[in-house]
Design an enzyme around this catalytic site. Structure first.
Site, PDB file in Angstrom:
ATOM      1  N   GLU A  37      39.950 -31.864   4.482  1.00  0.00           N
ATOM      2  CA  GLU A  37      39.328 -30.544   4.331  1.00  0.00           C
ATOM      3  C   GLU A  37      38.045 -30.678   3.532  1.00  0.00           C
ATOM      4  OE1 GLU A  37      42.172 -27.759   2.781  1.00  0.00           O
ATOM      5  OE2 GLU A  37      43.616 -28.203   4.351  1.00  0.00           O
TER       6      GLU A  37
ATOM      7  N   HIS B 170      42.412 -22.863   5.511  1.00  0.00           N
ATOM      8  CA  HIS B 170      43.303 -22.944   4.326  1.00  0.00           C
ATOM      9  C   HIS B 170      43.314 -21.624   3.541  1.00  0.00           C
ATOM     10  CE1 HIS B 170      45.253 -26.045   1.441  1.00  0.00           C
ATOM     11  NE2 HIS B 170      45.806 -24.846   1.270  1.00  0.00           N
TER      12      HIS B 170
HETATM   13  N1  LIG Z   1      48.219 -22.590   3.247  1.00  0.00           N
HETATM   14  C1  LIG Z   1      48.129 -22.233   1.985  1.00  0.00           C
HETATM   15  O1  LIG Z   1      47.167 -21.588   1.569  1.00  0.00           O
HETATM   16  C2  LIG Z   1      49.234 -22.582   1.055  1.00  0.00           C
HETATM   17  C3  LIG Z   1      49.495 -21.772  -0.055  1.00  0.00           C
HETATM   18  C4  LIG Z   1      50.555 -22.086  -0.890  1.00  0.00           C
HETATM   19  C5  LIG Z   1      51.321 -23.211  -0.627  1.00  0.00           C
HETATM   20  N2  LIG Z   1      51.018 -24.031   0.408  1.00  0.00           N
HETATM   21  C6  LIG Z   1      51.820 -25.214   0.727  1.00  0.00           C
HETATM   22  O2  LIG Z   1      53.052 -24.774   1.272  1.00  0.00           O
HETATM   23  C7  LIG Z   1      54.041 -25.778   1.068  1.00  0.00           C
HETATM   24  C8  LIG Z   1      55.337 -25.145   0.608  1.00  0.00           C
HETATM   25  O3  LIG Z   1      55.174 -24.469  -0.627  1.00  0.00           O
HETATM   26  P1  LIG Z   1      56.435 -23.921  -1.423  1.00  0.00           P
HETATM   27  O4  LIG Z   1      55.924 -23.154  -2.583  1.00  0.00           O
HETATM   28  O5  LIG Z   1      57.380 -23.265  -0.516  1.00  0.00           O
HETATM   29  O6  LIG Z   1      57.044 -25.311  -1.939  1.00  0.00           O
HETATM   30  P2  LIG Z   1      58.537 -25.599  -2.391  1.00  0.00           P
HETATM   31  O7  LIG Z   1      58.494 -26.835  -3.198  1.00  0.00           O
HETATM   32  O8  LIG Z   1      59.158 -24.382  -2.982  1.00  0.00           O
HETATM   33  O9  LIG Z   1      59.285 -25.897  -1.026  1.00  0.00           O
HETATM   34  C9  LIG Z   1      59.104 -27.075  -0.311  1.00  0.00           C
HETATM   35  C10 LIG Z   1      60.443 -27.431   0.308  1.00  0.00           C
HETATM   36  O10 LIG Z   1      60.252 -28.436   1.268  1.00  0.00           O
HETATM   37  C11 LIG Z   1      61.378 -29.304   1.191  1.00  0.00           C
HETATM   38  N3  LIG Z   1      61.009 -30.557   1.831  1.00  0.00           N
HETATM   39  C12 LIG Z   1      60.125 -31.482   1.414  1.00  0.00           C
HETATM   40  N4  LIG Z   1      60.002 -32.458   2.325  1.00  0.00           N
HETATM   41  C13 LIG Z   1      60.819 -32.151   3.344  1.00  0.00           C
HETATM   42  C14 LIG Z   1      61.128 -32.757   4.578  1.00  0.00           C
HETATM   43  N5  LIG Z   1      60.551 -33.896   4.942  1.00  0.00           N
HETATM   44  N6  LIG Z   1      62.025 -32.163   5.376  1.00  0.00           N
HETATM   45  C15 LIG Z   1      62.614 -31.006   5.009  1.00  0.00           C
HETATM   46  N7  LIG Z   1      62.372 -30.361   3.853  1.00  0.00           N
HETATM   47  C16 LIG Z   1      61.480 -30.929   3.041  1.00  0.00           C
HETATM   48  C17 LIG Z   1      61.667 -29.404  -0.274  1.00  0.00           C
HETATM   49  O11 LIG Z   1      62.997 -29.858  -0.492  1.00  0.00           O
HETATM   50  C18 LIG Z   1      61.464 -27.954  -0.712  1.00  0.00           C
HETATM   51  O12 LIG Z   1      62.648 -27.191  -0.650  1.00  0.00           O
HETATM   52  C19 LIG Z   1      53.433 -26.770   0.082  1.00  0.00           C
HETATM   53  O13 LIG Z   1      52.992 -27.903   0.795  1.00  0.00           O
HETATM   54  C20 LIG Z   1      52.257 -26.026  -0.479  1.00  0.00           C
HETATM   55  O14 LIG Z   1      51.243 -26.919  -0.912  1.00  0.00           O
HETATM   56  C21 LIG Z   1      50.002 -23.717   1.276  1.00  0.00           C
END
Ligand SMILES: NC(=O)c1ccc[n+]([C@@H]2O[C@H](COP(=O)([O-])OP(=O)(O)OC[C@H]3O[C@@H](n4cnc5c(N)ncnc54)[C@H](O)[C@@H]3O)[C@@H](O)[C@H]2O)c1
Length: 526
Positions: free
Chosen positions: A478, A500
């Site tokens: 990005e 994003h």
């Molecule tokens: N697009 C955006 O603007 C934006 C905004 C906020 C968060 N995010 C991204 O969203 C994602 C999720 O955020 P969150 O707050 O829910 O995080 P979180 O840590 O609460 O949840 C992530 C979950 O994914 C699970 N996990 C990890 N690897 C895995 C796999 N290979 N298979 C199955 N499960 C798996 C973990 O056990 C966890 O429960 C993160 O990558 C975060 O960076 C993106």
């Protein structure tokens, strides 16, 4: 820079005179050899300040020239008081507000210093200076049991005080600057030049300041906010008197290494990468605030070695992401991207073909964490069947069905939406093999981290129709600034591409700014 203690020298720093010179002028008023003695005393002062003669020796010699009594001391104290440095008077509020952490450490005499300390609100027990010894009303010598009467006395005194935390030392002389030797990492020295610029002190000090105005700039806690962090954060920090610099982009490693030298608190979002090299040149950095959910852009091990606190948000933007995800599911099901592209080209293409309601369809959530859970709740509320797969055992909400394997969730879902974290192992989590396990004509959404989806594999699947459409908000590479970006899949009318913005709502950004900033301020205070 944030300091637990600020040590001020007195003569030629808080006041514009050398107390002993004033005393000499007062007491030698009637002496025949007045000018000669005065010149000798001044020379001794200069020699002591520039390290040419040991301090205690110079002090004893100077006192021996004088025949002072208590009345003369009162007169001298009045003259010294009249000579409080202009920038000290101007910044009286600074001294009042910070009186608890200010110490005066001086080779001068407490009788001359106390009236000024009283005026500035600095308690007398925080004044460390010399004391005259009297015989009747006459001065007979100096109390040599005090560290301040000795050679390298200020340094020794600092050692004996055993102060904890960061210490700023402000003074015009080499004896002030020498205090750095007590703890080079924790003591920062400021050569003070409002009245006199002593080359030795200037050469060896960490910083040179012309006045208290200059100094307060350094003594404020410095915050650098990158990536256009919501203005709420700046306002909260500034209300606490912190000095804030904001950037509307993510600085690269080289630029951040140049910017970080005097920064205490660094605020970033997901695009600023914090590397070992940056941490190595950040002597004052105590907090990294990630105004986002993910923290894989930060080298945790490097921060831990320097005891740098890392703070991020867990929930503040999750609702925003969940809403856009469910919105995109509906948009893909109704072929909205295709309709937008053809409408923009001026075509009226009213058709129901391959346009569907999502009620009754199945969404598969990979990564059932904070965001995944909310996506599930909203999707269920609009009548979708919700499957979820997570590496960890997760409590489910509503009627969400947990899948045992990734393959199970992929093979049973009409929409697969990814909400895993950015751990290294999740690179290419969805590639050719996984796409092959998905239903024919299903949809893929990625609002998690760019590297999670292999873009070549997705391209092949879109070309052959295995995947009917996709929504991508995150990308492997990005840009760090707003501007041109060569979006992958820009030629497809069945792919929703966004920069994003999943968590980028005003509500979420304001909540994040509030949450992370207030937590940091509370920590600094308590
Ligand atoms: N697009 C955006 O603007 C934006 C905004 C906020 C968060 N995010 C991204 O969203 C994602 C999720 O955020 P969150 O707050 O829910 O995080 P979180 O840590 O609460 O949840 C992530 C979950 O994914 C699970 N996990 C990890 N690897 C895995 C796999 N290979 N298979 C199955 N499960 C798996 C973990 O056990 C966890 O429960 C993160 O990558 C975060 O960076 C993106």
């Amino acid at each position: 820079m944030k300091f637990e203690h600020i040590i001020f020298d007195f003569d030629s720093t808080l006041v514009g005179v050398e107390g002993i010179d004033v005393l000499a002028e007062v007491t030698l008023n009637k002496s025949k050899n007045r000018d000669g003695i005065l010149a000798s005393i001044k020379q001794l002062t200069t020699d002591a300040m520039s390290g040419k003669i040991a301090f205690d020796l110079a002090l004893q010699k100077r006192i021996s020239y004088l025949e002072t009594d208590s009345e003369m001391i009162a007169q001298a104290a009045a003259v010294v008081f009249q000579n409080i440095s202009p920038s000290v008077i101007k910044n009286a509020d600074f001294f009042a507000t910070n009186s608890k952490r200010i110490l005066i450490v001086s080779g001068g005499f407490e009788e001359l210093i106390w009236p000024v300390a009283d005026k500035l609100g600095i308690p007398r027990e925080q004044v460390y200076a010399n004391k005259f010894i009297y015989k009747g009303t006459k001065i007979s010598g100096v109390d040599i049991s005090r560290w301040t009467s000795k050679a390298k006395g200020k340094y020794q005194l600092l050692k004996s005080l055993e102060l904890k935390g960061k210490i700023a030392v402000v003074g015009d002389g080499i004896t002030d600057i020498e205090m750095k030797e007590y703890a080079p990492e924790h003591v920062i020295t400021f050569a003070y030049t409002e009245h006199i610029a002593r080359p030795e002190a200037i050469k060896r000090a960490d910083y040179v300041v012309r006045s208290v105005d200059d100094l307060t700039g350094y003594l404020q806690t410095s915050v650098l906010l990158c990536e256009n962090i919501n203005d709420h954060a700046r306002k909260l920090f500034e209300a606490e008197g912190y000095r804030v610099k904001s950037l509307d982009y993510a600085p690269d490693e080289h630029e951040l290494m140049l910017l970080i030298a005097d920064i205490d608190i660094l605020g970033i979002r997901s695009r600023t990468h914090i590397t070992q090299a940056i941490i190595d040149v950040a002597p004052h950095l105590s907090h990294i605030l990630a105004y986002c959910v993910g923290t894989d852009q930060i080298d945790f091990a490097a921060c831990e070695r320097k005891h740098i606190h890392i703070s991020h948000v867990q929930y503040a933007s999750s609702r925003s992401v969940a809403e856009i995800v469910v919105g995109s599911i509906i948009a893909l099901a109704r072929r909205v991207p295709t309709a937008i592209v053809s409408s923009q080209k001026g075509a009226w293409n009213k058709s129901a073909t391959q346009s569907h309601e999502v009620r009754g369809m199945t969404v598969g959530i990979v990564g059932y964490g904070t965001i995944g859970t909310q996506v599930g709740a909203i999707a269920e509320a609009i009548g979708m069947r919700v499957l979820a797969y997570d590496l960890r055992e997760r409590p489910t909400q509503g009627h969400v069905e947990l899948c045992e394997t990734l393959e199970e969730v992929l093979s049973k879902s009409d929409f697969v939406t990814l909400h895993v974290d950015g751990r290294h192992e999740n690179k290419n989590l969805i590639s050719t093999k996984e796409i092959a396990q998905m239903k024919q004509g299903s949809y893929l959404l990625n609002y998690s981290r760019g590297p999670v989806v292999n873009l070549d594999a997705l391209d092949d699947a879109l070309k052959c129709g295995k995947i009917a459409g996709a929504a991508l908000d995150v990308y492997p590479d990005e840009p760090t600034k707003n501007g041109a970006f060569d979006f992958p899949f820009a030629q497809y009318d069945n792919v929703i591409l966004t920069p994003h913005i999943g968590g980028s709502t005003e509500e979420a950004q304001s909540r994040i700014a509030q949450e992370v900033t207030s937590r940091c301020i509370r920590y600094m205070k308590e």
